[in-house]
Write a protein that holds these residues in place. Structure first.
Motif, short mmCIF file in Angstrom:
data_model
loop_
_atom_site.label_atom_id
_atom_site.label_comp_id
_atom_site.label_asym_id
_atom_site.label_seq_id
_atom_site.Cartn_x
_atom_site.Cartn_y
_atom_site.Cartn_z
N ASP A 215 0.82 -1.21 0.00
CA ASP A 215 0.00 0.00 0.00
C ASP A 215 0.85 1.27 0.00
OD1 ASP A 215 -2.19 -1.59 0.05
OD2 ASP A 215 -2.62 -1.33 2.18
N TYR A 216 1.99 1.24 0.73
CA TYR A 216 2.76 2.49 0.83
C TYR A 216 3.39 2.88 -0.50
CZ TYR A 216 6.49 -0.87 2.01
OH TYR A 216 7.37 -1.92 2.02
N ARG A 218 1.79 2.45 -3.34
CA ARG A 218 0.65 3.10 -3.99
C ARG A 218 0.48 4.52 -3.45
NH1 ARG A 218 -4.95 0.26 -3.08
NH2 ARG A 218 -4.49 1.12 -1.04
N THR A 219 0.64 4.68 -2.12
CA THR A 219 0.53 6.02 -1.53
C THR A 219 1.56 6.96 -2.17
OG1 THR A 219 -0.06 4.99 0.56
CG2 THR A 219 0.55 7.31 0.63
N ARG A 221 2.93 6.77 -5.07
CA ARG A 221 2.54 7.11 -6.45
C ARG A 221 1.38 8.10 -6.43
NH1 ARG A 221 1.09 2.20 -9.76
NH2 ARG A 221 1.19 3.72 -11.43
N ARG A 227 8.65 8.38 -10.75
CA ARG A 227 8.80 6.92 -10.73
C ARG A 227 10.11 6.49 -10.04
NH1 ARG A 227 7.63 2.09 -13.65
NH2 ARG A 227 9.55 1.15 -14.41
N ARG A 229 11.84 8.05 -7.81
CA ARG A 229 11.83 8.25 -6.36
C ARG A 229 10.97 7.19 -5.68
NH1 ARG A 229 13.38 11.96 -2.41
NH2 ARG A 229 12.03 11.87 -0.59
N ARG A 233 13.46 5.38 -3.35
CA ARG A 233 13.34 5.87 -1.98
C ARG A 233 12.29 5.10 -1.20
NH1 ARG A 233 14.08 6.94 2.32
NH2 ARG A 233 14.17 8.90 3.48
N HIS A 234 11.19 4.72 -1.86
CA HIS A 234 10.09 4.09 -1.12
C HIS A 234 10.11 2.58 -1.17
CE1 HIS A 234 7.49 7.54 0.11
NE2 HIS A 234 8.31 8.16 -0.72
N ALA A 235 10.44 2.00 -2.31
CA ALA A 235 10.37 0.54 -2.42
C ALA A 235 11.70 -0.12 -2.07
CB ALA A 235 9.92 0.15 -3.83
N PRO A 237 14.51 0.48 -0.26
CA PRO A 237 15.02 0.25 1.10
C PRO A 237 14.31 -0.89 1.81
CG PRO A 237 14.72 2.57 0.72
CD PRO A 237 14.11 1.88 -0.46
N ASN A 238 13.02 -1.06 1.53
CA ASN A 238 12.30 -2.16 2.15
C ASN A 238 12.68 -3.50 1.54
OD1 ASN A 238 10.18 -1.06 4.12
ND2 ASN A 238 10.01 0.30 2.37
N LEU B 56 -4.08 4.56 -11.07
CA LEU B 56 -3.21 3.75 -10.21
C LEU B 56 -3.62 2.29 -10.26
CD1 LEU B 56 -2.87 6.02 -7.03
CD2 LEU B 56 -1.13 5.52 -8.73
N ARG B 88 -1.54 14.11 -9.86
CA ARG B 88 -1.68 13.34 -8.63
C ARG B 88 -1.11 14.11 -7.45
NH1 ARG B 88 1.06 8.77 -11.22
NH2 ARG B 88 -0.47 7.79 -12.56
N PHE B 96 -6.38 6.31 1.62
CA PHE B 96 -6.68 4.90 1.43
C PHE B 96 -7.28 4.26 2.68
CE2 PHE B 96 -3.27 5.95 -1.51
CZ PHE B 96 -3.83 5.52 -2.70
N THR B 101 -0.87 0.19 6.74
CA THR B 101 0.10 -0.20 5.72
C THR B 101 0.30 0.86 4.65
OG1 THR B 101 -1.65 -1.34 4.52
CG2 THR B 101 -0.32 -2.67 5.97
N SER B 102 -0.41 1.98 4.77
CA SER B 102 -0.33 2.98 3.72
C SER B 102 0.83 3.95 3.89
CB SER B 102 -1.64 3.78 3.63
OG SER B 102 -2.65 2.94 3.15
N LEU B 103 1.47 3.90 5.06
CA LEU B 103 2.65 4.76 5.25
C LEU B 103 3.90 3.89 5.20
CD1 LEU B 103 1.26 6.95 8.15
CD2 LEU B 103 1.92 7.78 5.90
N ASN B 104 4.95 4.44 4.63
CA ASN B 104 6.18 3.66 4.48
C ASN B 104 6.88 3.50 5.83
OD1 ASN B 104 8.77 2.70 3.76
ND2 ASN B 104 8.47 3.52 1.72
N VAL B 106 9.86 2.69 6.77
CA VAL B 106 11.27 3.07 7.00
C VAL B 106 11.55 4.54 6.67
CG1 VAL B 106 12.04 0.70 6.58
CG2 VAL B 106 12.12 2.34 4.72
N ILE B 107 10.49 5.33 6.45
CA ILE B 107 10.69 6.74 6.14
C ILE B 107 9.96 7.58 7.19
CG2 ILE B 107 10.35 8.55 4.41
CD1 ILE B 107 10.46 6.45 2.26
#
Lengths: 318, 333
Positions: A215-216, A218-219, A221, A227, A229, A233-235, A237-238, B56, B88, B96, B101-104, B106-107
């Protein structure tokens, strides 16, 4: 944090004790001893059995095994790893001189592994099903199935035969001349690192595919981020967290690879030294090197556990 | 001209052996500053239709096969990827369902809040920080200047959803799409979050599109309602029209299946019989006819067009005009 590190360091003591005890008795199972090697003539025959017996008496090899064990352990507690009668040097001096090469080989192998696997794994996941993905997956299966000593021979032959390249002959201290040292270490470390890179690539590809559906992502995006970043940055590292775990699991294997590749590339590290020492039954040296390698693995694991805290804010050590 | 106008949208999902028509000819619109609801049960395509607006949808397997999404006079489906990216967050933001789960993980909250602002509004990180603290304060997060430095795992579900609301507001969009924003939250928190969203939208003159399965949410917050069933809109109207004068058996079924304070004590709830249809294998004619109490022969042959009754109250039922009479006569299958 400091308390945690201290506790982990204290835990090293029982671990080292168990390791040292095992290697001590293992070496006593192997037939032959250093006294024979000390009394060989130039053509490989034994000088005389009386002389061998005399040497054994001098080195204390005829003492009961418990006495020998106690003596070695007692010295270890004082920080003395023993004396190599064959090389006429203290074991700790030999190790200090040779540890750098072995550790650098294994460390560089991890670096290559990370440098290859992160981009390859991410690209494979993003281009899932395409020819690029197929190519990367072929590479990773190949890297997994090729033994590192064979790859080492292949690299060596190719370099020498086609590119007329040969590594610098003289060993220098890394700090004095890093470039020279890197030239010697780069190819053997690549040979070791390939298998790590192959496993890590597969791992990153599958975790990345999972993370991209989170979900994060998607958030991210939905916020209108670029794209790149979103991916970097978001995908990413996890997705690369499990590689840390992998590197702590595989580090012992990488040190094992270093032992083989040092012999292949004639590098003066602990690996070359231990093979030599086993051949001449230089038991004290073998034990010293095994304990050192063990401590290196344990310290690496500690470093990885500390790195987790840096990468993943959810992990707290205390 | 409406702010958002979705016309005959069709989003299908393609797999090897089937085409799932998650959204199959949906039209609705949202005027600037108003609150519109899209209501339906799980799997009726309401989330897919909102994700289609943002583009999306995971592609493949999903694809928008037909329709127009006109936002501010522009058809979003004709924009290139870069132009759509700029819309966007900046003009249409989204909240959402799953705050957990919508927040990352590790950030930090700060980075997650400010990155869109520095990118979309072109302000400096320092200005973005100041704004982010103000926003957190506005959405009711205590000690915002301390909490902004923290990571999502130390926030509760309700707090995370407040952060998501702040994030959606951060670039001052004209429309916020909230996809089941309170479904994953405790009942006590639900109303707080909805009130907050409503207040903020009014305050900043933003339109709100609420996607929900909860008619209670709709009754209190929405100006207009669209009821969705099996990938299509089957009834739409103002809140008052829908609750007081439902003209589709599915809408009636939804209303009968929720308890009401004005019902006599001891009266039973009437559930809707059967299961929602499989979207890759829809029944012939009207999708609701296998479950409909009032179904006739005609219903399983042809899908009724959505017909206007009056003031934008419309329904897709063959008996839209004498629906009341039929219900009262109690004809049942």
């Amino acid at each position: 944090m400091r308390g945690y590190i201290l506790r982990r360091l204290l835990l090293l003591i029982p671990n080292v004790f168990i390791l040292a005890t095992s290697i001590f008795f293992l070496m006593r199972v192997v037939p032959g001893d250093a006294a024979i090697a000390l009394n060989l003539t130039g053509d490989g025959t034994i000088l005389s059995w009386e002389a061998v017996e005399q040497t054994r008496e001098n080195l204390g090899l005829n003492d009961p095994i418990w006495i020998q064990y106690g003596r070695w352990m007692g010295n270890m507690l004082k920080g003395d790893l023993g004396y190599s009668p064959l090389r006429q040097l203290n074991v700790s001096e030999i190790i200090l001189a040779k540890a750098e090469v072995t550790f650098l080989l294994a460390f560089l192998a991890v670096i290559w592994g990370v440098l290859f696997s992160i981009p390859l794994g991410i690209i494979a996941a993003l281009k899932r099903g395409s020819w690029i993905d197929q190519l990367i997956r072929t590479f990773s299966v190949g890297g997994l199935s090729v033994p590192n000593f064979w790859l080492g021979i292949l690299i060596l032959l190719m370099l020498v035969h086609w590119f007329k390249w040969s590594p610098p002959i003289f060993q220098t201290d890394f700090l004095d001349d890093p470039l020279n040292q890197m030239k010697r270490l780069i190819w053997p470390s690549v040979a070791i690192g390939i298998s790590f890179a192959a496993i890590a690539t597969r791992l990153i590809r599958s975790t990345m595919l999972e993370v991209l559906n989170q979900d994060y992502v998607r958030t991210a995006r939905a916020k209108g981020l670029h794209r790149n970043r979103v991916i970097l940055r978001h995908a990413a590292p996890n997705a690369i967290l499990p590689v840390l775990t992998l590197s702590s699991l595989l580090f012992a294997g990488l040190l094992g690879g270093a032992v083989v590749l040092e012999n292949l590339f004639a590098l003066p590290g602990m690996g070359q030294q231990i093979v030599n020492a086993i051949g001449t039954r230089d038991t004290v040296l073998v034990q010293g090197i095994v304990v050192t390698l063990g401590v290196l693995v344990m310290l690496w694991n500690l470093v990885i556990d500390l790195l987790y805290v840096v990468v993943d804010p959810r992990i707290k050590l205390d | 001209m409406p702010l958002l106008e979705v016309k005959n949208l069709k989003t299908h999902f393609f797999s090897d052996d089937a085409i799932t028509k998650a959204v199959d000819g949906v039209s609705y619109n949202v005027e600037a500053g108003e609150t519109v609801a899209l209501v339906g049960e799980s799997g009726c395509g309401k989330s897919v239709s909102s994700l289609s607006v943002m583009q999306l949808i995971p592609q493949p397997p999903g694809k928008i096969v037909d329709g127009e999404i006109i936002f501010g006079g522009q058809n979003l489906l004709e924009l290139d990827r870069e132009a759509m990216r700029r819309k966007r967050g900046r003009e249409i933001a989204m909240i959402f369902q799953e705050p957990m789960t919508s927040l990352n993980p590790v950030i930090s909250i700060e980075t997650q809040l400010t990155e869109a602002m520095t990118l979309q509004l072109g302000i400096t990180p320092k200005e973005a920080h100041t704004r982010a603290v103000e926003l957190l304060d506005r959405v009711g997060i205590p000690e915002p200047d301390v909490r902004i430095k923290q990571y999502p795992h130390v926030f509760s579900g309700g707090m995370r959803q407040r952060v998501m609301v702040a994030m959606a507001l951060s670039c001052e969009p004209k429309l916020i799409i909230a996809d089941e924003p309170t479904t994953a939250l405790d009942v006590t928190i639900q109303a707080q979050i909805l009130d907050l969203m409503q207040d903020l939208a009014k305050e900043r003159d933003m339109a709100l599109l609420i996607i929900t399965h909860n008619l209670g949410v709709v009754a209190r917050y929405a100006d207009r309602i669209n009821i969705m069933y099996a990938g299509r809109i089957i009834e739409r109207g103002t809140c008052k029209d829908i609750f007081a004068d439902p003209r589709h058996p599915y809408t009636l079924g939804l209303l009968e299946s929720i308890p009401r304070l004005d019902q006599p004590k001891g009266s039973k709830l009437i559930p809707i019989q059967g299961q929602p249809p499989n979207l890759s294998d829809l029944p012939p004619g009207c999708s609701f006819q296998p479950r409909c109490r009032f179904a006739q022969d005609k219903c399983s042959v042809e899908y009724p067009d959505i017909t206007d009754l009056r003031n934008n109250h419309s329904s897709a039922c063959w008996e839209v005009n004498n629906f009341k009479a039929i219900v009262e006569s109690g004809v049942s299958k």
